[in-house]
Design an enzyme around this catalytic site. Structure first.
Site, short mmCIF file in Angstrom:
data_model
loop_
_atom_site.label_atom_id
_atom_site.label_comp_id
_atom_site.label_asym_id
_atom_site.label_seq_id
_atom_site.Cartn_x
_atom_site.Cartn_y
_atom_site.Cartn_z
N TYR A 46 -11.40 -43.86 -17.71
CA TYR A 46 -11.85 -42.54 -17.29
C TYR A 46 -12.59 -41.80 -18.40
CZ TYR A 46 -10.03 -41.96 -12.57
OH TYR A 46 -9.82 -42.05 -11.23
N LYS A 81 0.14 -52.69 -17.53
CA LYS A 81 -0.24 -54.04 -17.15
C LYS A 81 -0.36 -54.86 -18.43
CE LYS A 81 -1.43 -57.04 -13.93
NZ LYS A 81 -0.39 -57.60 -13.05
N ASP A 86 1.71 -53.39 -11.02
CA ASP A 86 1.70 -53.83 -9.63
C ASP A 86 3.11 -53.86 -9.06
OD1 ASP A 86 1.68 -55.82 -11.68
OD2 ASP A 86 1.64 -57.38 -10.18
N ASP A 90 -3.69 -42.66 -11.65
CA ASP A 90 -4.51 -42.18 -10.53
C ASP A 90 -4.05 -42.84 -9.24
OD1 ASP A 90 -6.48 -40.93 -9.10
OD2 ASP A 90 -8.15 -42.01 -9.99
#
Length: 474
Positions: A161, A238, A339, A363
């Site tokens: 971002y 992640k 995930d 987000d």
């Protein structure tokens, strides 16, 4: 302070900051941005509720002096074409410290990708805070939405971002790809023979130690204010794939909590080690290591030695302070793969409290969590830094509904609740959540909630009527 086209209230005082926390007078001046599209309906309804709650809670001893400033389409109407973010408004936010805003459109032209992102970066509002909590009676696609009560701390200034990228085919992208393919990748043995396609666009994903740790620090401070049963912070990442960015976020998070908050926290892995010794006082280091790592027997000798050393270090460091069950009274800090957590907030929602993560993960995750408890219309948000905070509606501008007095002000109202809590005005905040909960439970709702209720509510309340219903339920 002299402004070009706005004037602050003649009464009221500034909110100041000390060590990253607000010092709030009884009559603060708070800038507000009405917002684009449905902001024309949302703000008047919300301000009515805010003022009524403050009046009822404090009987005139406290009062907000609202300061209207302009950002977005309304700013262009006032300051001229493409003046989406005028200097007046930036100066006012900086001077008064705390602001609240309705939804803003994404400019077409003018060189600003997103006004929301721009405000976060200009004022270094590094923590995007998004609570997702269910209010009884709110329609939800989930079978048990009441089990979800989480607060998402999303890092606001880094990750993709930050917007550092180059278009495919541009001279800079081609030069960067050439440098990577011919020099940097071959010079890093772990990348093997990987190559970036020549027709690729390129983006940069920076994750810093400072940025990661200041976010986790704020999440930990929030956890300390929660009831014991909710004192848990989960680092979402992640890192199994992106080891030096998202994996580093996890590692830096653990480093921060086990140094600055050592007396107040225990990590999940530490709790396993302590728990094993409590159940088996004479357990050996090796057997303890075997129990905390199910694959222990298949490990190489050096890896086994490393885990045994970890067990020894934990016991020597915190057994006296955290052992014999004392760790159960501490903040639990754990981590989950991104995930996996998307699944677990649906299948095991009551096992989580505060989720701290990077920008992109946060987000997705905050919108997914909001969907479980009733959608973005019920999702508040705050962007918080050490010397400024901006509270915001988290949904879009929905221009086709603008001026019809029909949209749900819940997101902006709950963002105001967050603002009041941030200011230490808990009594006023509680009145709004009580009124909102009672109105929804009583099926006094706007069309978006009314049409999903069983049976549907006919006729639904207008935006302004919903605000009045909330006040009646104080």
């Amino acid at each position: 302070m002299t402004y070009e086209k706005i004037a602050p209230p003649t009464t009221g005082a500034k909110i100041t900051f000390q060590n990253g926390e607000p010092i709030v007078p009884d009559n603060p001046i708070i800038p507000y941005i009405r917002g684009d599209g449905t902001g024309i309906d949302l703000w008047p309804a919300s301000q009515l509720v805010f003022d009524a709650a403050v009046e009822k809670a404090y009987g005139g001893k406290r009062q907000i002096s609202w300061f209207k400033i302009f950002v977005g389409d309304e700013a262009c109407d006032t300051y001229g074409t493409y003046q989406y973010l005028p200097d007046d408004s930036l100066a006012a936010i900086k001077e008064y410290g705390v602001a609240i805003k309705g939804p803003l459109t994404t400019p077409i032209g003018g060189g600003i990708r997103s006004l929301n992102v721009a405000l976060r970066q200009i004022f270094d509002l590094y923590a995007c805070v998004r609570p997702c909590k269910y209010y009884a009676g709110t329609p939800s696609p989930h079978r048990t939405p009441e089990k979800l009560d989480v607060i998402i701390y999303r890092e606001n200034t880094e990750d993709i971002y930050l917007g550092i990228e180059w278009k495919q085919g541009s001279e800079t992208a081609d030069r960067l790809i050439k440098l990577l393919n011919e020099d940097l990748i071959p010079g890093t043995p772990e990348h093997g023979k990987k190559q970036i396609p020549l027709d690729a666009g390129i983006g940069i994903k920076p994750i810093s130690k400072k940025g990661s740790q200041r976010l986790v620090r704020r999440a930990m401070k929030h956890a300390l204010r929660l009831p014991k049963a909710k004192q848990m912070v989960t680092l979402v990442h992640k890192g199994n794939i992106m080891k030096y960015t998202e994996g580093a976020f996890r590692d830096w998070g653990y480093e921060l909590v086990t140094s600055e908050f050592r007396a107040e926290c225990v990590t999940e892995r530490e709790s396993w080690i302590l728990g094993n010794k409590e159940r088996q006082p004479d357990i050996t280091l090796e057997e303890n290591a075997r129990q905390i790592d199910p694959g222990y027997n298949a490990l190489t000798a050096d890896k086994k030695e490393k885990i045994c050393a970890e067990v020894k270090e934990v016991l020597e460091a915190i057994w006296e302070t955290h052992g014999n069950g004392r760790w159960k009274e501490k903040i639990m800090v754990n981590d989950r793969i991104a995930d996996s957590i998307f699944q677990q907030i649906q299948t095991r929602p009551d096992e989580y409290s505060i989720l701290a993560t990077m920008n992109l993960n946060g987000d997705y995750l905050s919108d997914a969590a909001a969907a479980i408890v009733g959608g973005l219309g019920m999702g508040p948000g705050a962007n918080i830094g050490d010397e400024c905070a901006i509270f915001e509606a988290t949904h879009g501008t929905a221009p086709k509904h603008a001026g019809l007095d029909r949209v749900n002000p819940g997101s902006l109202l709950l963002s105001g609740v967050m603002m009041l809590e941030y200011m230490g005005w808990q009594e006023a905040a509680d009145l709004i959540t009580k009124g909102l909960s009672a109105a929804i439970a009583n099926r006094e709702v706007t069309y978006d909630l009314a049409r999903m209720m069983e049976p549907p509510v006919e006729p639904p309340l207008k935006c302004s009527e919903f605000a009045k219903a909330i006040i009646q339920h104080f």
